[in-house]
Design a protein around this motif. Sequence first.
Motif, PDB file in Angstrom:
ATOM      1  N   THR A  20       0.854  -1.191   0.000  1.00  0.00           N
ATOM      2  CA  THR A  20       0.000   0.000   0.000  1.00  0.00           C
ATOM      3  C   THR A  20       0.886   1.236   0.000  1.00  0.00           C
ATOM      4  N   THR A  21       0.333   2.340  -0.477  1.00  0.00           N
ATOM      5  CA  THR A  21       1.024   3.632  -0.402  1.00  0.00           C
ATOM      6  C   THR A  21       0.153   4.584   0.404  1.00  0.00           C
ATOM      7  N   THR A  22       0.750   5.212   1.407  1.00  0.00           N
ATOM      8  CA  THR A  22       0.035   6.203   2.212  1.00  0.00           C
ATOM      9  C   THR A  22       0.518   7.579   1.805  1.00  0.00           C
ATOM     10  N   THR A  30      -5.541  12.327   4.158  1.00  0.00           N
ATOM     11  CA  THR A  30      -4.737  11.099   4.064  1.00  0.00           C
ATOM     12  C   THR A  30      -5.356  10.213   2.993  1.00  0.00           C
ATOM     13  N   ILE A  32      -4.974   6.371   1.148  1.00  0.00           N
ATOM     14  CA  ILE A  32      -4.348   5.038   1.162  1.00  0.00           C
ATOM     15  C   ILE A  32      -4.630   4.389  -0.192  1.00  0.00           C
ATOM     16  N   LYS A  34      -4.156   1.005  -2.604  1.00  0.00           N
ATOM     17  CA  LYS A  34      -3.798  -0.411  -2.686  1.00  0.00           C
ATOM     18  C   LYS A  34      -4.092  -0.857  -4.119  1.00  0.00           C
ATOM     19  N   THR A 205      -9.908  10.178   5.756  1.00  0.00           N
ATOM     20  CA  THR A 205      -9.013   9.195   5.136  1.00  0.00           C
ATOM     21  C   THR A 205      -9.719   8.696   3.879  1.00  0.00           C
ATOM     22  N   LEU A 207      -9.676   5.968   0.752  1.00  0.00           N
ATOM     23  CA  LEU A 207      -9.120   4.657   0.405  1.00  0.00           C
ATOM     24  C   LEU A 207      -9.456   4.295  -1.043  1.00  0.00           C
ATOM     25  N   LEU A 382      -8.845  -2.837   5.178  1.00  0.00           N
ATOM     26  CA  LEU A 382      -8.119  -1.569   5.370  1.00  0.00           C
ATOM     27  C   LEU A 382      -9.013  -0.539   6.058  1.00  0.00           C
ATOM     28  N   TYR A 386      -8.014   1.208   9.662  1.00  0.00           N
ATOM     29  CA  TYR A 386      -7.785   2.653   9.817  1.00  0.00           C
ATOM     30  C   TYR A 386      -8.881   3.325  10.646  1.00  0.00           C
TER      31      TYR A 386
END
Length: 438
Positions: A20-22, A30, A32, A34, A205, A207, A382, A386
């Motif tokens: 994953t890249t944050t 933020t 995330i 995937k 966040t 995703l 995920l 989170y």
Amino acid sequence: AGKLKPGKITIAKTDEELQTTTIKLSNGATVILKQTNFKNDEILFRAFSKGGHSLVKDADYYSASNAAAIVGQSGVGNFSATDLSNMLKGKSTNLSASISLYSEGLNGNTIPKETETLLQLVHLYFTSPRKDKDAFESFKTRQKQLYANVAANPQIYFSGEFQKLMTQNHPRAGGLPKPEDFDKINLDRSIQIYKERFANAGDFTFLFVGSFDEEKIKPLLEKYIGSLPSATAKENFKDLGIRPPAVKVDKSITKGAEPQSQVNIVFTGPAVYNEKDAYALRSLGEVMSIKLVEQLREEKGGVYGVSASGDIRKIPFSYSTFSISFPCAPENADTLSKAAIDELKKIIKDGVSAEDLEKIKEQQKRKLEVDIKQNQFWMSGLYDAYYLGNNPSGLLTKQKQTETLTSKMIQDAAKKYINLNKYIRVMLQPEEKKLKPF
């Protein structure tokens, strides 16, 4: 329509193990990412922030809990809901907003070539909810008709009454609304609450899971998410004190004339969260589902389907929950309830047989082999990690977890979290049938 002022990616960190890249954007948001190759035409999207309608006053409850649905019916930016629907015809992009008790968010999906369409919608849902009086009146009329009819359905009525009992009639805990409750919505206040909940992208966040190209999506994230308004404040939900009864409850709810019952048995209590016990309780649910199907359906007959599940939850407080539910013929409800309790007694006393343990370990392994190749598994996992503040790398240790599962772990969890003298049993019975204690 207006010129957007893109933000910048300030941090991008890759987790090699989770793949994953944050990303942190300059407005504090933020993201995330995937990237997967399970399906070449699927991207799942979710955004969340804590708060929800727990943060509004009691008087605003109906305005707040219906706010996202009203925006969904009204549209965003210059587009009515009908305009939006026409513009998205033939496309594979969907997005909807939600404001629940403890959080707010967006949920959607798209395909690689429509990623920008999804992100444009995300931007509009954050910044430009429409206020449409006609759409609002139409929404109210439809909801009133719907809830005037559904309360007559014994199963739906039962589920509303069960919810009321499990929350000790808390006025903010949901349950089945009455048609007149929709008159308590103030349209202006609804739109205002919606705007407040989505005012700070820095508290969200975002995703993305699926078949996107990471380098291509980054400038789009800067443009559409990085340009969203933000503030430095971080919000949390407010615990409104909604709790299940702390004493034994045995209650019958009568509705309808159909000769069918529904039995819900729940064990619950405050508990300190730990992943090992939560997993053992979930596994106890799987064992009980197998045992109860064998016992109740095959030996005693009269059960159409049975399920048991357990977990330790963190929100709004830390508590354990274990429930058993099954529909059955009214005359069998007491006998079958006793059989279910007896099965739990056996596990508390003797643990789980080697054969049953093997069955559920095999079941978990097979499910994981399928799940791990699904975008939805990664999105749900995920999101849970989170949102709840758990370690997302737990998703990679599920197989190891299954291998280390023992009969003693399940037995210990049953002993620790199931008090056989303090459970909640709620039963739907046809109107002529009355509950006998068992």
